[in-house]
Design a protein around this motif. Structure first.
Motif, short mmCIF file in Angstrom:
data_model
loop_
_atom_site.label_atom_id
_atom_site.label_comp_id
_atom_site.label_asym_id
_atom_site.label_seq_id
_atom_site.Cartn_x
_atom_site.Cartn_y
_atom_site.Cartn_z
N UNK A 154 -2.93 13.61 -1.92
CA UNK A 154 -3.82 12.86 -1.04
C UNK A 154 -3.59 11.36 -1.19
N UNK A 155 -3.49 10.62 -0.08
CA UNK A 155 -3.37 9.17 -0.16
C UNK A 155 -4.62 8.55 -0.77
N UNK A 156 -4.45 7.51 -1.56
CA UNK A 156 -5.56 6.87 -2.24
C UNK A 156 -6.05 5.61 -1.52
N UNK A 157 -5.45 5.29 -0.38
CA UNK A 157 -5.85 4.11 0.38
C UNK A 157 -6.33 4.54 1.76
N UNK A 158 -7.18 3.72 2.34
CA UNK A 158 -7.66 3.99 3.69
C UNK A 158 -6.61 3.54 4.69
N UNK A 159 -6.60 4.17 5.84
CA UNK A 159 -5.67 3.80 6.88
C UNK A 159 -4.28 4.38 6.70
N UNK A 160 -4.18 5.46 5.94
CA UNK A 160 -2.87 6.06 5.67
C UNK A 160 -2.41 6.97 6.80
N UNK A 161 -3.33 7.37 7.66
CA UNK A 161 -2.99 8.27 8.76
C UNK A 161 -1.99 7.59 9.69
N UNK A 162 -0.92 8.27 9.98
CA UNK A 162 0.08 7.74 10.89
C UNK A 162 1.14 6.87 10.24
N UNK A 163 0.96 6.53 8.96
CA UNK A 163 1.95 5.72 8.26
C UNK A 163 2.95 6.63 7.55
N UNK A 164 4.13 6.10 7.34
CA UNK A 164 5.14 6.84 6.59
C UNK A 164 4.76 6.86 5.11
N UNK A 165 5.19 7.91 4.38
CA UNK A 165 4.82 8.05 2.96
C UNK A 165 5.20 6.84 2.10
N UNK A 166 6.34 6.23 2.36
CA UNK A 166 6.74 5.08 1.57
C UNK A 166 5.82 3.88 1.81
N UNK A 210 2.68 4.08 2.62
CA UNK A 210 1.42 4.41 1.95
C UNK A 210 1.56 4.15 0.45
N UNK A 211 2.68 4.56 -0.12
CA UNK A 211 2.92 4.36 -1.56
C UNK A 211 2.92 2.87 -1.91
N UNK A 212 3.54 2.06 -1.08
CA UNK A 212 3.57 0.61 -1.32
C UNK A 212 2.16 0.04 -1.26
N UNK A 213 1.38 0.48 -0.27
CA UNK A 213 -0.02 0.03 -0.18
C UNK A 213 -0.82 0.43 -1.41
N UNK A 214 -0.61 1.64 -1.90
CA UNK A 214 -1.34 2.10 -3.09
C UNK A 214 -1.02 1.24 -4.31
N UNK A 215 0.25 0.92 -4.49
CA UNK A 215 0.63 0.07 -5.62
C UNK A 215 0.08 -1.33 -5.45
N UNK A 216 0.16 -1.87 -4.23
CA UNK A 216 -0.28 -3.24 -3.98
C UNK A 216 -1.78 -3.39 -4.21
N UNK A 217 -2.55 -2.38 -3.87
CA UNK A 217 -4.00 -2.42 -4.04
C UNK A 217 -4.45 -1.97 -5.42
N UNK A 218 -3.51 -1.57 -6.25
CA UNK A 218 -3.85 -1.19 -7.62
C UNK A 218 -4.45 0.20 -7.75
N UNK A 219 -4.26 1.05 -6.75
CA UNK A 219 -4.79 2.41 -6.79
C UNK A 219 -3.94 3.34 -7.64
N UNK A 220 -2.66 2.98 -7.82
CA UNK A 220 -1.72 3.79 -8.59
C UNK A 220 -1.14 2.93 -9.70
N UNK A 221 -1.04 3.48 -10.88
CA UNK A 221 -0.47 2.77 -12.04
C UNK A 221 0.84 3.43 -12.43
#
Length: 112
Positions: free
Chosen positions: A48-60, A62-73
């Motif tokens: 499951x994506x950990x950031x909002x607005x992931x629908x319609x985005x490519x997995x990479x 979404x992953x970049x957004x997660x790292x940038x927002x600090x949701x993934x370590x």
């Protein structure tokens, strides 16, 4: 232009890193690419994506957004270090002798 840039993303990941022993600090673009691609593969596999607005985005993305927002370590993999520990020579030679004996017995059995 890609947002965030490599340098911004590395800085954000390092700023979000906790002060424990398991969280790794990034120091190269290569490490960043490995981390984001691994998370993108997890997303493709059904995580499951950990950031909002992931629908319609490519997995990479979404992953970049997660790292940038600090949701993934990024955590050091201790299991890989355990696998790399060398086997003592005594155990290696004992295994080699057993294998050689088994091979010679198999040859004798097939010749009869």
């Amino acid at each position: 232009m890609i947002h965030p840039s490599y340098s911004e993303l590395i800085q954000a990941i390092n700023n979000n890193a906790e002060e424990d022993d398991n969280t790794m600090m990034l120091n190269s673009r290569y490490s960043l690419v490995l981390a984001t691609s691994k998370r993108a593969r997890q997303l493709i596999a059904g995580a499951e994506p950990l950031v909002k607005g992931a629908a319609g985005k490519k997995p990479l993305s979404v992953a970049i957004d997660e790292f940038y927002q600090g949701k993934v370590k990024i955590v050091a993999d201790t299991h890989a270090e355990e696998e790399e520990t060398p086997v003592p020579e005594a155990e290696l030679s004992a295994e080699a002798e057993t294998t050689a004996e088994e091979v010679s017995q198999e040859k004798d059995d097939t010749e009869e």
